[in-house]
Structure formats: C-alpha cells, structure tokens
Design a protein around this motif. Structure first.
Motif, PDB file in Angstrom:
ATOM      1  N   THR A   1       0.830  -1.198   0.000  1.00 41.23           N
ATOM      2  CA  THR A   1       0.000   0.000   0.000  1.00 41.23           C
ATOM      3  C   THR A   1       0.868   1.253   0.000  1.00 41.23           C
ATOM      4  OG1 THR A   1      -1.718   1.231   1.182  1.00 41.23           O
ATOM      5  CG2 THR A   1      -0.167  -0.006   2.532  1.00 41.23           C
ATOM      6  N   GLN A   2       0.395   2.282  -0.669  1.00 42.95           N
ATOM      7  CA  GLN A   2       1.051   3.588  -0.615  1.00 42.95           C
ATOM      8  C   GLN A   2       0.216   4.596   0.161  1.00 42.95           C
ATOM      9  OE1 GLN A   2       1.805   3.943  -4.993  1.00 42.95           O
ATOM     10  NE2 GLN A   2       3.958   4.108  -4.399  1.00 42.95           N
ATOM     11  N   ALA A   3      -0.775   4.106   0.877  1.00 43.77           N
ATOM     12  CA  ALA A   3      -1.634   4.966   1.689  1.00 43.77           C
ATOM     13  C   ALA A   3      -0.870   5.495   2.897  1.00 43.77           C
ATOM     14  CB  ALA A   3      -2.871   4.198   2.136  1.00 43.77           C
ATOM     15  N   ASP A   4      -1.405   6.525   3.513  1.00 45.53           N
ATOM     16  CA  ASP A   4      -0.765   7.086   4.697  1.00 45.53           C
ATOM     17  C   ASP A   4      -1.400   6.571   5.986  1.00 45.53           C
ATOM     18  OD1 ASP A   4      -3.194   8.379   4.687  1.00 45.53           O
ATOM     19  OD2 ASP A   4      -2.363  10.394   4.395  1.00 45.53           O
ATOM     20  N   ARG A   5      -2.195   5.504   5.877  1.00 44.09           N
ATOM     21  CA  ARG A   5      -2.818   4.890   7.045  1.00 44.09           C
ATOM     22  C   ARG A   5      -3.012   3.411   6.795  1.00 44.09           C
ATOM     23  NH1 ARG A   5      -8.273   3.742   8.946  1.00 44.09           N
ATOM     24  NH2 ARG A   5      -8.961   4.125   6.812  1.00 44.09           N
ATOM     25  N   ILE A   6      -2.701   2.602   7.803  1.00 41.32           N
ATOM     26  CA  ILE A   6      -2.998   1.176   7.736  1.00 41.32           C
ATOM     27  C   ILE A   6      -3.799   0.799   8.981  1.00 41.32           C
ATOM     28  CG2 ILE A   6      -0.903   0.669   6.411  1.00 41.32           C
ATOM     29  CD1 ILE A   6       0.253  -0.618   8.974  1.00 41.32           C
ATOM     30  N   GLN A   7      -4.450  -0.361   8.921  1.00 43.93           N
ATOM     31  CA  GLN A   7      -5.187  -0.883  10.066  1.00 43.93           C
ATOM     32  C   GLN A   7      -4.571  -2.211  10.485  1.00 43.93           C
ATOM     33  OE1 GLN A   7      -9.096  -0.889   8.117  1.00 43.93           O
ATOM     34  NE2 GLN A   7      -9.768   0.701   9.549  1.00 43.93           N
ATOM     35  N   VAL A   8      -4.466  -2.424  11.794  1.00 40.26           N
ATOM     36  CA  VAL A   8      -3.924  -3.668  12.334  1.00 40.26           C
ATOM     37  C   VAL A   8      -4.831  -4.147  13.458  1.00 40.26           C
ATOM     38  CG1 VAL A   8      -1.533  -3.064  11.751  1.00 40.26           C
ATOM     39  CG2 VAL A   8      -2.438  -2.490  14.011  1.00 40.26           C
ATOM     40  N   VAL A   9      -4.797  -5.449  13.705  1.00 40.17           N
ATOM     41  CA  VAL A   9      -5.571  -6.017  14.812  1.00 40.17           C
ATOM     42  C   VAL A   9      -4.674  -6.091  16.044  1.00 40.17           C
ATOM     43  CG1 VAL A   9      -6.794  -8.048  15.667  1.00 40.17           C
ATOM     44  CG2 VAL A   9      -7.074  -7.326  13.279  1.00 40.17           C
TER      45      VAL A   9
ATOM     46  N   VAL B   1      -1.096   4.318  12.107  1.00 40.98           N
ATOM     47  CA  VAL B   1      -1.609   2.968  12.375  1.00 40.98           C
ATOM     48  C   VAL B   1      -2.873   3.060  13.192  1.00 40.98           C
ATOM     49  CG1 VAL B   1      -1.104   0.710  13.389  1.00 40.98           C
ATOM     50  CG2 VAL B   1       0.757   2.058  12.348  1.00 40.98           C
ATOM     51  N   GLU B   2      -3.958   2.525  12.653  1.00 36.94           N
ATOM     52  CA  GLU B   2      -5.219   2.441  13.393  1.00 36.94           C
ATOM     53  C   GLU B   2      -5.334   1.044  13.975  1.00 36.94           C
ATOM     54  OE1 GLU B   2     -10.081   2.588  12.771  1.00 36.94           O
ATOM     55  OE2 GLU B   2      -8.750   3.143  11.126  1.00 36.94           O
ATOM     56  N   ILE B   3      -5.505   0.964  15.285  1.00 38.75           N
ATOM     57  CA  ILE B   3      -5.568  -0.325  15.952  1.00 38.75           C
ATOM     58  C   ILE B   3      -7.014  -0.779  16.063  1.00 38.75           C
ATOM     59  CG2 ILE B   3      -5.093  -1.557  18.107  1.00 38.75           C
ATOM     60  CD1 ILE B   3      -2.769   0.375  18.566  1.00 38.75           C
ATOM     61  N   LEU B   4      -7.287  -1.940  15.481  1.00 34.26           N
ATOM     62  CA  LEU B   4      -8.617  -2.534  15.559  1.00 34.26           C
ATOM     63  C   LEU B   4      -8.691  -3.452  16.782  1.00 34.26           C
ATOM     64  CD1 LEU B   4      -9.079  -3.497  11.786  1.00 34.26           C
ATOM     65  CD2 LEU B   4      -9.708  -1.357  12.941  1.00 34.26           C
ATOM     66  N   PRO B   5      -9.866  -3.610  17.373  1.00 33.84           N
ATOM     67  CA  PRO B   5      -9.958  -4.452  18.581  1.00 33.84           C
ATOM     68  C   PRO B   5      -9.678  -5.913  18.259  1.00 33.84           C
ATOM     69  CG  PRO B   5     -12.132  -3.787  17.803  1.00 33.84           C
ATOM     70  CD  PRO B   5     -11.146  -2.998  17.009  1.00 33.84           C
ATOM     71  N   GLU B   6      -9.010  -6.558  19.186  1.00 30.84           N
ATOM     72  CA  GLU B   6      -8.724  -7.989  19.062  1.00 30.84           C
ATOM     73  C   GLU B   6      -9.787  -8.737  19.870  1.00 30.84           C
ATOM     74  OE1 GLU B   6      -5.019 -11.127  19.814  1.00 30.84           O
ATOM     75  OE2 GLU B   6      -4.777  -8.994  20.208  1.00 30.84           O
ATOM     76  N   VAL B   7     -10.745  -9.345  19.176  1.00 28.50           N
ATOM     77  CA  VAL B   7     -11.862  -9.999  19.851  1.00 28.50           C
ATOM     78  C   VAL B   7     -11.727 -11.513  19.734  1.00 28.50           C
ATOM     79  CG1 VAL B   7     -13.399  -8.055  19.483  1.00 28.50           C
ATOM     80  CG2 VAL B   7     -13.305  -9.859  17.777  1.00 28.50           C
ATOM     81  N   ALA B   8     -12.233 -12.212  20.726  1.00 32.46           N
ATOM     82  CA  ALA B   8     -12.147 -13.667  20.743  1.00 32.46           C
ATOM     83  C   ALA B   8     -13.435 -14.260  20.189  1.00 32.46           C
ATOM     84  CB  ALA B   8     -11.916 -14.158  22.160  1.00 32.46           C
TER      85      ALA B   8
END
Length: 229
Positions: A68-76, A222-229
C-alpha cells in the motif's frame, strides 16, 4: 497491486512518473552483510520470543494485495511495529529503489515469522531513485525511522547500508543469478531498533543520500482494531 512512483532525477529534469504493477512481493529477511549484524537482529527478536531462522538470508513471499502507498494502515491489536527497508523493483529491465516498511505483528511472530509478515500491510513510499544513480556509493546511504512516543518524535532506527547485503546480491540469491523480473518488488533488510522493538501508531521512514543531500520519505499512521475472541 498498482503502485505509482515519482522518480527523482539527478540532472535537474522534471520528476518522472512511473506506474508499476507489483504482482510478486518479497521480503528478504536476515539480510545482514556479516554474521555479527545478523546475530544482533536475531537476538533482538529472540528477546520477544521469535525463533531463530533456519538459514540466512530468507525470502518471504507476501500477498501483493498487502502493498500500500496509503498514509494509514489498520492492524488487529497493539502488538505490531514497522521496520524501514529499501525497496527495489524493476521496470523495463531497469532497477529502481524506494522505501518500505516491513510492518509485522510481533505477537504472531513468535508463532510464525511468515504469517506475522503476511497479516500486516506493507507501506511503500511514493518516490524513488534509479538504482544506477546511487549504486556506486550504495554503502553510504542511510536508512532511518522515527516513531512518536508521549507526543514526541523519537529516533527508532538509523544506519548506513554497508551493514546489509546489496540489492544485487539479494536479487541473485532469490532468482538464482538472473535479473529481477518486472512486476517483482523486494524489501532488502533493516537495521536494529534503538531501545528495542516496540509499537507506535506513527511511523516515519527515510532513505538519505548524503552525497546529493536528498531523501526519500514516507509517513503512515496505524489504526488499531480491537482484538476480539
């Protein structure tokens, strides 16, 4: 993945726009030029539970849709971090160099290095140089990264490329001595983290050319997404 680069010339001409269809994305791991440097990075990762590599260097295939060349990514979850690397690719038989971050899930890395790299997007800058323009003094180039901690920018990585194998050597190891095919992009190794590997929601990376006083730079959040079980 289609990437667009602005190629900086060395003769005063205008920027050249280059569109590349990256169909094969490769991360060259354990790419140090000497065993002392490699061992330092191995121990750095071992401190967070990452098993030692089976051989060096290793070539990890990554899905091209992760580029990606975007200026934002999302991670869990909050256990991932970036790593500045040079990024080489070929267009019509000519090699170019840009910058990329081998963003990696450090929690998953203790289970599988390959999977930990695959699950994270790989940010790539939007500017590049012709490799031939810097090949003669490649070892003098500097890679560095900056993170934000407690609201302040902190130097996270910095080192000259003489500690890493050259792109030509890494390409030869991957292709068994043939040229890098058009449509293949390869990251070429990193330097150690100052103060240890840690996460940040801001990652700034730079490749600096001390002879021509110019840089390739890219920043992403970096946008942090919730880590759900």
């Amino acid at each position: 993945m289609k990437a667009v680069f602005q190629v900086q010339p060395v003769d005063g001409r205008e920027l050249q726009q280059l569109e590349v269809d990256i169909r094969n994305l490769v991360v060259a791991g354990w790419a140090g030029r000497d065993m002392a440097a490699i061992e330092h990075h191995i121990e750095e990762l071992a401190a967070i539970g990452v098993p030692r590599p089976s051989s060096v260097p290793l070539y990890y295939r990554i899905a091209d849709n992760q580029l990606t060349q975007a200026d934002r990514i999302q991670v869990v979850g909050d256990a991932s971090s970036g790593e500045i690397e040079t990024f080489v690719f070929a267009v019509d038989g000519e090699l170019y160099v840009g910058i990329a971050s081998d963003h990696t899930d450090r929690k998953l890395e203790a289970h599988s290095v390959a999977l930990s790299k695959q699950v994270c997007a790989k940010p790539v800058g939007t500017t590049a140089w012709r490799l031939a323009d810097v090949a003669e003094y490649w070892d003098e180039l500097v890679i560095r990264s900056i993170i934000v901690e407690n609201g302040a920018e902190v130097l996270y990585q910095e080192g000259t490329l003489d500690s890493l194998r050259t792109p030509q050597e890494l390409i030869a190891g991957y292709t068994n001595g043939t040229a890098l095919p058009d449509g293949t992009g390869m990251t070429c190794g990193t330097v150690g983290a100052i103060g240890g590997i840690r996460a940040s929601t801001t990652f700034i990376m730079e490749l600096y050319d001390p002879r021509r006083q110019r840089s390739l730079r890219h920043r992403y959040e970096v946008e942090i997404l919730p880590e759900v079980a």
